[in-house]
Design a protein around this motif. Structure first.
Motif, PDB file in Angstrom:
ATOM      1  N   THR A  88       0.826  -1.204   0.000  1.00  0.00           N
ATOM      2  CA  THR A  88       0.000   0.000   0.000  1.00  0.00           C
ATOM      3  C   THR A  88       0.860   1.253   0.000  1.00  0.00           C
ATOM      4  OG1 THR A  88      -1.736  -1.188   1.207  1.00  0.00           O
ATOM      5  CG2 THR A  88      -1.860   1.213   1.186  1.00  0.00           C
ATOM      6  N   HIS A  89       1.920   1.239   0.789  1.00  0.00           N
ATOM      7  CA  HIS A  89       2.795   2.407   0.846  1.00  0.00           C
ATOM      8  C   HIS A  89       3.518   2.648  -0.478  1.00  0.00           C
ATOM      9  CE1 HIS A  89       5.865   5.225   2.135  1.00  0.00           C
ATOM     10  NE2 HIS A  89       6.783   4.388   1.703  1.00  0.00           N
ATOM     11  N   SER A 142      -8.402  -6.715  -3.243  1.00  0.00           N
ATOM     12  CA  SER A 142      -6.967  -6.885  -3.496  1.00  0.00           C
ATOM     13  C   SER A 142      -6.292  -7.596  -2.330  1.00  0.00           C
ATOM     14  CB  SER A 142      -6.315  -5.526  -3.734  1.00  0.00           C
ATOM     15  OG  SER A 142      -6.908  -4.857  -4.830  1.00  0.00           O
ATOM     16  N   PHE A 143      -6.676  -7.251  -1.103  1.00  0.00           N
ATOM     17  CA  PHE A 143      -6.093  -7.899   0.071  1.00  0.00           C
ATOM     18  C   PHE A 143      -6.468  -9.373   0.114  1.00  0.00           C
ATOM     19  CE2 PHE A 143      -6.222  -3.614   2.511  1.00  0.00           C
ATOM     20  CZ  PHE A 143      -5.206  -3.140   1.700  1.00  0.00           C
ATOM     21  N   ASN A 169     -13.434   2.636  -2.765  1.00  0.00           N
ATOM     22  CA  ASN A 169     -11.993   2.393  -2.629  1.00  0.00           C
ATOM     23  C   ASN A 169     -11.713   1.286  -1.622  1.00  0.00           C
ATOM     24  OD1 ASN A 169     -11.421   4.403  -4.470  1.00  0.00           O
ATOM     25  ND2 ASN A 169     -11.021   5.969  -2.927  1.00  0.00           N
ATOM     26  N   ALA A 170     -12.469   1.286  -0.523  1.00  0.00           N
ATOM     27  CA  ALA A 170     -12.276   0.255   0.491  1.00  0.00           C
ATOM     28  C   ALA A 170     -12.615  -1.125  -0.054  1.00  0.00           C
ATOM     29  CB  ALA A 170     -13.132   0.568   1.714  1.00  0.00           C
ATOM     30  N   LEU A 171     -13.666  -1.210  -0.887  1.00  0.00           N
ATOM     31  CA  LEU A 171     -14.032  -2.496  -1.478  1.00  0.00           C
ATOM     32  C   LEU A 171     -12.945  -2.997  -2.417  1.00  0.00           C
ATOM     33  CD1 LEU A 171     -16.073  -4.760  -1.953  1.00  0.00           C
ATOM     34  CD2 LEU A 171     -17.146  -3.331  -3.714  1.00  0.00           C
ATOM     35  N   LEU A 172     -12.400  -2.103  -3.238  1.00  0.00           N
ATOM     36  CA  LEU A 172     -11.330  -2.506  -4.148  1.00  0.00           C
ATOM     37  C   LEU A 172     -10.089  -2.950  -3.379  1.00  0.00           C
ATOM     38  CD1 LEU A 172     -11.646   0.286  -6.876  1.00  0.00           C
ATOM     39  CD2 LEU A 172     -12.456  -2.080  -6.999  1.00  0.00           C
ATOM     40  N   LEU A 173      -9.778  -2.220  -2.311  1.00  0.00           N
ATOM     41  CA  LEU A 173      -8.634  -2.623  -1.497  1.00  0.00           C
ATOM     42  C   LEU A 173      -8.896  -3.964  -0.826  1.00  0.00           C
ATOM     43  CD1 LEU A 173      -7.584   0.734   0.192  1.00  0.00           C
ATOM     44  CD2 LEU A 173      -6.292  -0.564  -1.495  1.00  0.00           C
ATOM     45  N   LEU A 225      -4.419 -11.217  -2.342  1.00  0.00           N
ATOM     46  CA  LEU A 225      -3.070 -11.388  -1.814  1.00  0.00           C
ATOM     47  C   LEU A 225      -3.029 -12.510  -0.772  1.00  0.00           C
ATOM     48  CD1 LEU A 225      -0.143 -10.369  -1.679  1.00  0.00           C
ATOM     49  CD2 LEU A 225      -0.881  -8.721   0.054  1.00  0.00           C
ATOM     50  N   ALA A 226      -4.072 -12.611   0.047  1.00  0.00           N
ATOM     51  CA  ALA A 226      -4.130 -13.686   1.038  1.00  0.00           C
ATOM     52  C   ALA A 226      -4.214 -15.049   0.372  1.00  0.00           C
ATOM     53  CB  ALA A 226      -5.332 -13.464   1.968  1.00  0.00           C
ATOM     54  N   VAL A 227      -5.031 -15.163  -0.681  1.00  0.00           N
ATOM     55  CA  VAL A 227      -5.130 -16.429  -1.410  1.00  0.00           C
ATOM     56  C   VAL A 227      -3.797 -16.768  -2.069  1.00  0.00           C
ATOM     57  CG1 VAL A 227      -6.268 -17.590  -3.342  1.00  0.00           C
ATOM     58  CG2 VAL A 227      -7.609 -16.195  -1.759  1.00  0.00           C
ATOM     59  N   LEU A 228      -3.127 -15.758  -2.613  1.00  0.00           N
ATOM     60  CA  LEU A 228      -1.814 -15.986  -3.212  1.00  0.00           C
ATOM     61  C   LEU A 228      -0.810 -16.473  -2.170  1.00  0.00           C
ATOM     62  CD1 LEU A 228       0.072 -15.755  -5.667  1.00  0.00           C
ATOM     63  CD2 LEU A 228       0.468 -13.370  -5.019  1.00  0.00           C
TER      64      LEU A 228
END
Length: 251
Positions: free
Chosen positions: A127-128, A217-218, A210-214, A221-224
């Protein structure tokens, strides 16, 4: 003159085959099977891993140093309200507990807990670097996440994460979003914690989008992370002296 041949006795009739075969009598049990009380350590002796413990203590110290550095730059309530700071605190605690278990040859922490700590610091780093958040500590957003990822890849056994963990890990980001919306009015509108999640500047509809898109994405990333856990090689190769090809618990 030959003797007469005696008559052949008649063959008795064959009895009919019974339709139901009678059950055999039960064999009496001479002894009762007792549950085994032999611990796993009797087959595979526990292994202390002092090097892994030292490295985890160093990672915990790096995370704590990043938090302390941020506390010197701003007020404690604002610094501790950042997701990155909370993730680093969680990682420091997890690393200290994991170091103690590796030092004492105890069973490792649950994979769901260690995976959650790794996921959260990875989220803060991505995110940063992608969205350029307000805090810019090199320790918090780069050094600590990279060290945590290397620790997971090189010092832990694979195949412990499950797909259900990915959904469980989303509980904390969702709770943090509610917290962020609740405390948005406590901070100056010109300096929000996360500008892309500022309802005062963008409205709640845009902020929630924006929160839904994040969030999606999170979760991806967890599944990955779970898939990578099952695809990566095992860096731990312990073999017991008894000849059994078993691996002791990895701390």
């Amino acid at each position: 003159m030959t003797a007469p041949i005696p008559p052949i006795p008649p063959i008795p009739p064959v009895p009919p085959i019974p339709r139901d075969i009678p059950e055999l009598p039960a064999i009496p049990r001479t002894h009762r099977l007792l549950p085994s009380t032999v611990p796993a350590a009797a087959v595979v002796p526990p292994v202390r891993r002092p090097l892994a413990a030292i490295l985890r203590v160093l990672i915990a110290g790096t995370a704590a140093a990043g938090v302390a550095f941020e506390l010197r730059l701003d007020s404690a309530p604002r610094v501790l309200s950042h997701f990155a700071i909370q993730a680093d605190i969680l990682l420091a605690v997890v690393m200290l507990l994991s170091a103690r278990r590796a030092w004492t040859a105890r069973k490792p922490l649950p994979a769901a807990l260690t995976g959650a700590a790794l996921l959260y610091v990875t989220i803060t780093s991505l995110t940063h670097h992608v969205l350029h958040t307000t805090t810019a500590s090199l320790l918090v957003h780069t050094v600590t996440p990279v060290a945590a990822l290397l620790e997971w890849l090189l010092l832990t056994s694979p195949g412990r994460l499950r797909l259900r963990h990915a959904a469980t890990w989303m509980a904390y980001p969702c709770a943090y979003l509610l917290f962020l919306l609740a405390v948005a009015d406590l901070f100056a509108p010109a300096d929000p914690l996360y500008p892309f999640l500022d309802p005062a500047a963008h409205g709640y509809r845009h902020t929630l989008t924006n929160a839904l898109l994040l969030g999606l994405s999170f979760y991806a990333l967890a599944v990955l992370l779970v898939a990578l856990d099952h695809a990566r090689p095992n860096p731990i190769h312990h073999r017991a002296k008894t000849g059994f090809r078993l691996q002791p618990p990895v701390g």
